[in-house]
Design an enzyme around this catalytic site. Structure first.
Site, PDB file in Angstrom:
ATOM      1  N   SER B 535     -39.409  91.166 -18.878  1.00  0.00           N
ATOM      2  CA  SER B 535     -39.652  92.604 -19.079  1.00  0.00           C
ATOM      3  C   SER B 535     -39.381  93.412 -17.811  1.00  0.00           C
ATOM      4  O   SER B 535     -40.026  94.428 -17.566  1.00  0.00           O
ATOM      5  CB  SER B 535     -41.089  92.870 -19.555  1.00  0.00           C
ATOM      6  OG  SER B 535     -41.369  92.159 -20.727  1.00  0.00           O
ATOM      7  N   THR B 538     -36.615  97.720 -17.494  1.00  0.00           N
ATOM      8  CA  THR B 538     -36.986  99.128 -17.475  1.00  0.00           C
ATOM      9  C   THR B 538     -37.741  99.455 -16.194  1.00  0.00           C
ATOM     10  O   THR B 538     -37.539 100.508 -15.583  1.00  0.00           O
ATOM     11  CB  THR B 538     -37.822  99.479 -18.715  1.00  0.00           C
ATOM     12  OG1 THR B 538     -37.008  99.213 -19.851  1.00  0.00           O
ATOM     13  CG2 THR B 538     -38.219 100.930 -18.718  1.00  0.00           C
ATOM     14  N   ALA B 719     -43.741 103.977 -16.941  1.00  0.00           N
ATOM     15  CA  ALA B 719     -43.386 102.941 -17.917  1.00  0.00           C
ATOM     16  C   ALA B 719     -43.751 101.546 -17.428  1.00  0.00           C
ATOM     17  O   ALA B 719     -43.698 101.248 -16.245  1.00  0.00           O
ATOM     18  CB  ALA B 719     -41.899 103.001 -18.218  1.00  0.00           C
ATOM     19  N   LYS B 720     -44.118 100.714 -18.405  1.00  0.00           N
ATOM     20  CA  LYS B 720     -44.312  99.285 -18.157  1.00  0.00           C
ATOM     21  C   LYS B 720     -43.258  98.532 -18.959  1.00  0.00           C
ATOM     22  O   LYS B 720     -42.682  99.071 -19.889  1.00  0.00           O
ATOM     23  CB  LYS B 720     -45.682  98.838 -18.686  1.00  0.00           C
ATOM     24  CG  LYS B 720     -46.852  99.581 -18.114  1.00  0.00           C
ATOM     25  CD  LYS B 720     -48.135  99.149 -18.818  1.00  0.00           C
ATOM     26  CE  LYS B 720     -49.316  99.911 -18.223  1.00  0.00           C
ATOM     27  NZ  LYS B 720     -50.584  99.542 -18.849  1.00  0.00           N
ATOM     28  N   GLY B 721     -43.078  97.261 -18.613  1.00  0.00           N
ATOM     29  CA  GLY B 721     -42.190  96.428 -19.419  1.00  0.00           C
ATOM     30  C   GLY B 721     -42.777  96.271 -20.810  1.00  0.00           C
ATOM     31  O   GLY B 721     -43.974  96.026 -20.952  1.00  0.00           O
ATOM     32  N   GLU B 724     -42.185  91.819 -23.755  1.00  0.00           N
ATOM     33  CA  GLU B 724     -42.905  90.573 -23.950  1.00  0.00           C
ATOM     34  C   GLU B 724     -44.284  90.684 -24.613  1.00  0.00           C
ATOM     35  O   GLU B 724     -44.649  89.835 -25.420  1.00  0.00           O
ATOM     36  CB  GLU B 724     -43.013  89.839 -22.610  1.00  0.00           C
ATOM     37  CG  GLU B 724     -41.649  89.361 -22.147  1.00  0.00           C
ATOM     38  CD  GLU B 724     -41.656  88.790 -20.749  1.00  0.00           C
ATOM     39  OE1 GLU B 724     -41.904  89.574 -19.825  1.00  0.00           O
ATOM     40  OE2 GLU B 724     -41.431  87.591 -20.581  1.00  0.00           O
TER      41      GLU B 724
END
Ligand code: FES
Ligand code: FES
Lengths: 159, 765
Positions: B535, B538, B719-721, B724
């Site tokens: 992830s 991004t 944003a986070k990944g 997953e």
């Protein structure tokens, strides 16, 4: 292996070919004609990535020998857009995010087009079952069904 | 959030047209002139000594151009097996021929003489002294013996005092655990916080169970493929379907002893990866060897069957888990002992066992994990590697405890969830994460609080956490005379990341999203980029893109100040033009005009760059609720409702974020209910889609996704990944739902109909 002369009609174009009888329609499309939009996901008829339309019916081209497709009208994903205008199913896949990696997408789009040509007036549940021969590993199918429903509406509106 | 015009919007993806018209170029679509077809020769036994490999008959087949074995690997690094094979399908040689069918025939004509050895496939058998050994005789102590042995070592090092009595006592204690010596161990990992024994003693209720999670295949729809072309100067070009072209470049260079600059990897459009597309040896190295030997381009493409035999799937495991809690619903202690099936090599994600901890305050925790060799191919990452397995155990057992103490399972979880500022075991304190918000959101969306069910229907809930990784990346931006913006980078698009990068740059440069285009370079041309897994994209490339856009922004204002004869502080870039804020009448210059002007300046064209390596990431939570109906006659489970929420930090493109949530949830569903790679003495026995069923649209309802946004301090726009987390809770969500429906807790996945029927029968139904 001895090759046989065969004339194939793909997306309206005629090709005079010499092909080995053991080659699948999928192999002929991809390796001989360079039409690589049709994908190979399993070559055992179980994933639908290789779906093309033969005489109006969606078939898995990995399960058809190329020589037996002679004289039939074959449509692949490359043949769906007309004069640069996307088919409503193609547009719907873009609008809804109906693809991710895109590897299953040609198969889904071609299978959906065949279903819409046959009868666009189906419920989502009916489309879910009708598309049960195609595997997508990325989307979880939610947005694919959204796309197909959007296209069905569009096709019915313009019919 | 509404201040943004491009990020946060559901814009169509940058690769939309190529993906729906069939023009996107995947690995197997690459076909250089003169290309040969490669085929790998594979072991027909799961465990055997190799007595001889005879390629002479295969070489005589018309159309065969080369056969390579380990003898052709000049570096000596292991590519093919030589004296022993450890699993069915292990590579022994590779053939190149003018036609794919000829290559396949030739592979069959390579004669291999085997001396068959006993096979072990079950991890719990493999650890026993009676098991055949895959790699010598190495053994490891179990947790109890390990603790005592460590004490013995410590005392015997102390020469100052005589510890004779203590040592004798410890030796005697050791004898209490003779069964705790494990064989075929590939790796181990241990951790401990607090005092679990005390925790269990203080608990009102202690539950102990064994969870068995099968090995499953990532089942990306595009099988592994590479096309390699080695020229006479020694330069090697590889078109690779991979998540990490730069990792493949160094992998090929290292394995074959070629200088890094002599290897160029061109990442082709990837037909899914999910963590399983980083391998170097699988197809890339054989393709290079064949091309070097023939002087022609060679394509090595796996069939689906080969994917199952010699892919690198997710490890199965057995987790013995014990949890203690109080009657008022506080978790006091948890202990896990896990055996991960790492196959013929080490590498299973055994460290993820710690994820049995979940997102809860558990004061006493002890985890012991072992990787175990069996006669299977090695494993690799699969979407949050190791987490779905550990979280299945953890969340199933929590559910069971909540049931037994009579507490609502959502409330039980809410009560125990960590909060901002809580201490975390790795050090530091818990950041602000939407744990509770996300669980609340899914409960609200699914109608948990007012839930109803008919006979044989049930509701299940579970949560899973994951934290995105990060790594180095670089991005270049240029602005052209028509005002368009071009991005150049080297990271593989993983279902929409190129789109997010483009959105970020359009946002900062205030140009319409349609005017931004993106080009991926190969490893010769593009700046280094970390692999597209974990992830990371991004987070990493989003941050990199932001830096590149800001750098470009600076250059734009600098040029505009020169051109407009105005102080930079009085300039503003908006709607694709630089405006003098203070000018009356208004005065501005468009980006296109500025780009054209830049060509005649001493400074030159507008170019910006960003490079980034790492910043701390923030955990993300996925929470899911399923409503199911179980047919007690057939054991079939039908999903009536599947709702998935996720704290994504900030959704740069809500459409692709929803897609990740929906797709990950369905993969989790499949792991829970359908998928299992099956093995016996012969090896893998279900290497195809008929016997290894993955879900189709007919198996499922619509997945409802709920986006929760608690920004990550270092993420681009927060944003986070997102890739997953969504697979992590679904295994337990399904098991908990089935349990709620028919009172049967299936701890051994997948929950196949026959298991449910059998369990119902033995319960007297
Ligand atoms: S490739 Fe034909 S069905 Fe899978
Ligand atoms: S979009 Fe990847 S398999 Fe369907």
């Amino acid at each position: 292996m001895a090759k046989l002369p065969v004339t194939l009609t793909v997306n309206g174009d005629e090709y005079d070919l010499l092909i080995e009888p053991r080659k699948t329609l999928l192999a002929v499309l991809r390796d001989t004609l360079g039409l690589t939009g049709t994908k190979e996901g399993c070559s055992t008829g179980d994933c639908g990535a290789c779906t093309v339309i033969v005489d109006g019916r969606a078939v898995t081209s990995c399960m058809v020998l190329g020589v037996t497709a002679a004289g039939k009208a074959i449509t692949t994903v490359e043949g769906l857009a007309v004069d640069g205008e996307l088919h409503p199913v193609q547009q719907a896949f873009i609008d809804t995010g109906g693809y991710q990696c895109g590897f299953c997408t040609p198969g889904f789009i071609v299978a959906s087009k065949a279903l819409l040509d046959e009868n666009p007036n189906r419920t989502e549940e009916e489309f879910r079952h009708a598309l049960g021969g195609n595997i997508c590993r990325c989307t979880g199918y939610t947005k694919i069904l959204e796309a197909v429903m959007q296209a069905a509406e569009e096709v019915q509106a313009t019919a | 959030m509404s201040d943004y015009t491009v990020v946060g919007q559901k814009v169509p993806r940058v690769d939309a047209i190529e993906k729906v018209t069939g023009t996107a170029q995947y690995g197997a679509d690459v076909h250089p002139a003169g290309m040969l077809y490669g085929k790998i020769v594979r072991s027909k036994h799961a465990h055997a000594n190799i007595l001889s490999i005879d390629t002479s008959e295969a070489e005589k087949l018309p159309g065969v151009r080369a056969i390579v074995t380990q003898a052709d690997v000049q570096s000596g690094r292991r590519v093919f097996a030589t004296d022993k094979v450890l699993y069915l399908g292990e590579p022994l040689a590779a053939v190149a021929a003018t036609d794919a069918d000829i290559a396949e025939e030739a592979a069959e004509l390579v004669h291999i003489e085997y001396e068959v050895l006993p096979v072990v496939q079950d991890v719990m058998e493999a650890i026993k002294p009676s098991a055949p050994r895959l790699h010598g005789d190495a053994t490891k102590d179990g947790p109890n013996r390990r603790g005592i042995a460590a004490q013995i070592r410590k005392l015997s090092r102390d020469k100052e005092t005589d510890h004779g009595d203590e040592l004798r006592a410890l030796e005697a204690a050791l004898e209490k655990y003779p069964d705790e010596v494990y064989y075929n161990i590939s790796a181990e990992s241990h951790s401990e916080a607090g005092d679990v024994e005390q925790g269990f003693a203080d608990s009102d209720i202690v539950v102990e169970d064994t969870y068995v999670i099968p090995r499953v295949h990532q089942t990306y729809m595009e099988p592994h493929v590479s096309v390699a072309s080695a020229d006479s100067s020694g330069k090697v070009t590889v078109w690779a379907s991979t998540q990490g072209p730069f990792a493949i470049r160094s992998g090929i260079a290292g394995t074959l002893g070629i200088p890094l600059t002599q290897v160029n990897v061109i990442g082709t459009t990837m037909g899914g990866g999910f963590g399983g597309r980083f391998g170097v040896i699988i197809t890339h190295v054989p393709a290079v060897l064949l091309s070097q030997k023939t002087g022609r381009p060679v394509r090595v493409q796996m069939t689906r069957e080969e994917e199952f035999l010699d892919g690198r799937p997710a490890p199965g495991c057995v987790i013995k888990l014990k949890t203690g809690a109080t009657n008022d619903g506080r978790i006091l202690a948890r202990q896990a002992l896990a055996f991960w099936d790492s196959g013929s090599v080490s590498g299973a994600s055994i460290g993820s066992t710690i994820r049995v901890r979940g997102v809860y305050k558990i004061p006493n925790l002890k985890v012991d994990a072992y990787g175990v060799h069996t006669n299977k191919s090695g494993t690799a990452a699969y979407r949050a590697p190791g987490a779905p397995q550990a979280i299945f155990a953890g969340e199933s057992q929590l559910d069971e405890i909540a049931r037994r103490i009579g507490m609502d399972t959502v409330e039980f979880r809410l009560k125990n969830m960590r909060e901002e500022g809580d201490e975390v075991p790795a050090g530091g304190s818990e950041p602000r994460v939407g744990y509770k918000e996300t669980l609340q959101a899914v409960a609200d969306a699914a109608g948990w609080w007012g839930r109803e069910k008919d006979e044989n229907q049930g509701w299940g809930v579970a949560v899973g956490d994951w934290t995105n990784g990060c790594g180095p990346g670089g991005v270049y931006v240029s602005v052209h005379e028509d005002g368009s913006v071009r991005i150049f980078h080297g990271s593989m698009d993983i279902t929409g990341t190129d789109t997010s990068i483009s959105q970020i740059i359009a946002e900062i440069l205030t140009v319409p999203y349609e005017n931004v285009t993106i080009t991926r370079g190969d490893t010769d041309s593009a700046p280094y980029s970390t692999g597209s897994g974990g992830s990371v994209v991004t987070f990493t490339m989003g941050n990199t893109a932001k830096l590149a856009a800001e750098d470009t922004h600076r250059r734009i204002l600098e040029l505009a100040s020169e051109r407009l004869n105005a102080n930079v502080d009085n300039l503003e870039l908006r709607e694709g033009a630089v405006h003098i804020i203070t000018a009356d009448p208004p005065k501005s210059i468009s980006l296109g005009e500025l780009a054209a002007y830049s060509l005649s300046t001493t400074g030159g064209p507008i170019v910006g760059k960003g490079s980034f390596a790492r910043q701390p990431s923030t955990p993300a939570l996925a929470a899911q609720i399923a409503k199911v109906e179980v047919d007690p006659g057939t054991g079939r489970t039908r999903v009536l409702k599947l709702v998935a929420s996720q704290d994504v930090g900030f959704a740069i493109n809500p459409m692709t974020v929803e897609g990740q949530i929906e797709g990950g949830t369905v993969q989790g569903y499949a792991w829970a209910m359908m998928e299992e790679m099956q093995y016996n003495e012969a090896g893998n026995v279900n290497p195809g889609f008929v016997d290894y069923r993955v879900p189709t649209s007919a198996d499922l309802p619509t997945v409802e996704s709920v986006i929760v946004e608690v920004p990550a301090p270092n993420g681009p726009y927060g944003a986070k990944g997102v890739g997953e987390p969504p697979i992590t809770p679904t295994l337990a969500t399904m098991a908990n739902a089935v349990c709620d429906a028919v009172g049967i807790r299936v701890n051994e996945l997948p929950i196949k109909p026959e298991k449910v029927v059998n369990a119902l029968r033995s319960n007297g139904h």
